[in-house]
Motif scaffolding. Sequence first.
Motif, PDB file in Angstrom:
ATOM      1  N   GLN A  24       0.824  -1.298   0.096  1.00 54.83           N
ATOM      2  CA  GLN A  24      -0.143   0.168  -0.144  1.00 54.83           C
ATOM      3  C   GLN A  24       0.851   1.219  -0.008  1.00 54.83           C
ATOM      4  O   GLN A  24       0.474   2.365  -0.751  1.00 54.83           O
ATOM      5  CB  GLN A  24      -0.836  -0.165   1.293  1.00 54.83           C
ATOM      6  N   LYS A  25       1.958   1.356   0.772  1.00 56.24           N
ATOM      7  CA  LYS A  25       2.896   2.514   0.975  1.00 56.24           C
ATOM      8  C   LYS A  25       3.291   2.917  -0.456  1.00 56.24           C
ATOM      9  O   LYS A  25       3.041   4.073  -0.675  1.00 56.24           O
ATOM     10  CB  LYS A  25       4.072   2.035   1.945  1.00 56.24           C
ATOM     11  N   VAL A  29       0.330   4.252  -2.726  1.00 55.60           N
ATOM     12  CA  VAL A  29       0.011   5.653  -2.303  1.00 55.60           C
ATOM     13  C   VAL A  29       1.055   6.658  -2.806  1.00 55.60           C
ATOM     14  O   VAL A  29       0.801   7.746  -3.205  1.00 55.60           O
ATOM     15  CB  VAL A  29      -0.105   5.647  -0.786  1.00 55.60           C
ATOM     16  N   THR A  58      -3.594  12.910  -4.588  1.00 55.79           N
ATOM     17  CA  THR A  58      -3.943  12.726  -3.196  1.00 55.79           C
ATOM     18  C   THR A  58      -4.932  11.685  -2.955  1.00 55.79           C
ATOM     19  O   THR A  58      -5.933  11.841  -3.286  1.00 55.79           O
ATOM     20  CB  THR A  58      -4.374  14.021  -2.311  1.00 55.79           C
ATOM     21  N   VAL A  59      -4.574  10.786  -2.210  1.00 60.83           N
ATOM     22  CA  VAL A  59      -5.517   9.438  -2.101  1.00 60.83           C
ATOM     23  C   VAL A  59      -5.988   9.413  -0.716  1.00 60.83           C
ATOM     24  O   VAL A  59      -5.248  10.026   0.300  1.00 60.83           O
ATOM     25  CB  VAL A  59      -4.860   8.367  -2.383  1.00 60.83           C
ATOM     26  N   VAL A  74      -6.805   6.580   2.153  1.00 59.98           N
ATOM     27  CA  VAL A  74      -6.690   5.347   2.506  1.00 59.98           C
ATOM     28  C   VAL A  74      -7.455   4.693   3.615  1.00 59.98           C
ATOM     29  O   VAL A  74      -7.605   5.366   4.616  1.00 59.98           O
ATOM     30  CB  VAL A  74      -4.980   5.242   3.120  1.00 59.98           C
ATOM     31  N   VAL A 129      -7.668   2.291  -1.133  1.00 61.04           N
ATOM     32  CA  VAL A 129      -7.235   3.479  -1.451  1.00 61.04           C
ATOM     33  C   VAL A 129      -7.972   3.842  -2.721  1.00 61.04           C
ATOM     34  O   VAL A 129      -8.234   3.460  -3.732  1.00 61.04           O
ATOM     35  CB  VAL A 129      -5.515   2.962  -2.036  1.00 61.04           C
TER      36      VAL A 129
END
Lengths: 67, 138
Positions: free
Chosen positions: B14-15, B18, B27-28, B30, B52
């Motif tokens: 995920q990191k 993003v 800009t997401v 989470v 996300v």
Amino acid sequence: MQQKMITVVIDENGNSSVDLEGFAGHGCEKVLKDFQGHDRAKVERKKAVFYSNEARTVQERLHSGGK
Amino acid sequence: MSAYGEYETTLCEQKFLVEGLFDMGYTVQVYPDEGAPLIGYHGDERPERAHVIIRRAQLDSASNDIGFVRGADGRFRAILSEYDRSIGYDAQWLGKVHQHYKEKQTLAVAKAKGYIFRRREVIQTPNGPQVRLQFVAR
């Protein structure tokens, strides 16, 4: 001593290739695994230097009487 | 030269997803646990949930949210509406998402494993830009 160089190319689809130069023997397998991460391997191959170094190691063992 | 490998990138972390989307200008939001519903272009809540999310305000005025949902296998899969695919959020766009993800992941892994970063180049090809990263092993 030749520098151990790693070149990673990430294409327009996000898929990658990893090319190793200057590595000998099984050390390169660990490096490929490091850069593979969770990705699926499509192609993996050793190149000429890997085999020539392996052959030299076997020859050296034979000459020195090792196993 | 001693070895060569080709790999198909999977969006698992995920990191880096993003960070990659941030690099692309988004800009997401989470939602690591249950995910959250995607919002459609009418402001309606859609049945799909994602972990996300790029909210539609950052996309076209008639866009829906774009989501990335984590599957049981740990991989993220994109949820894109037919409209959004038709205006450019398509396979080629997803390829760019993968490309940014893979660059972030590669740089992070290299740093963590102690490889020394040498250079970054962008090579223009007929199919699109390729990113070339070079490292040296200690």
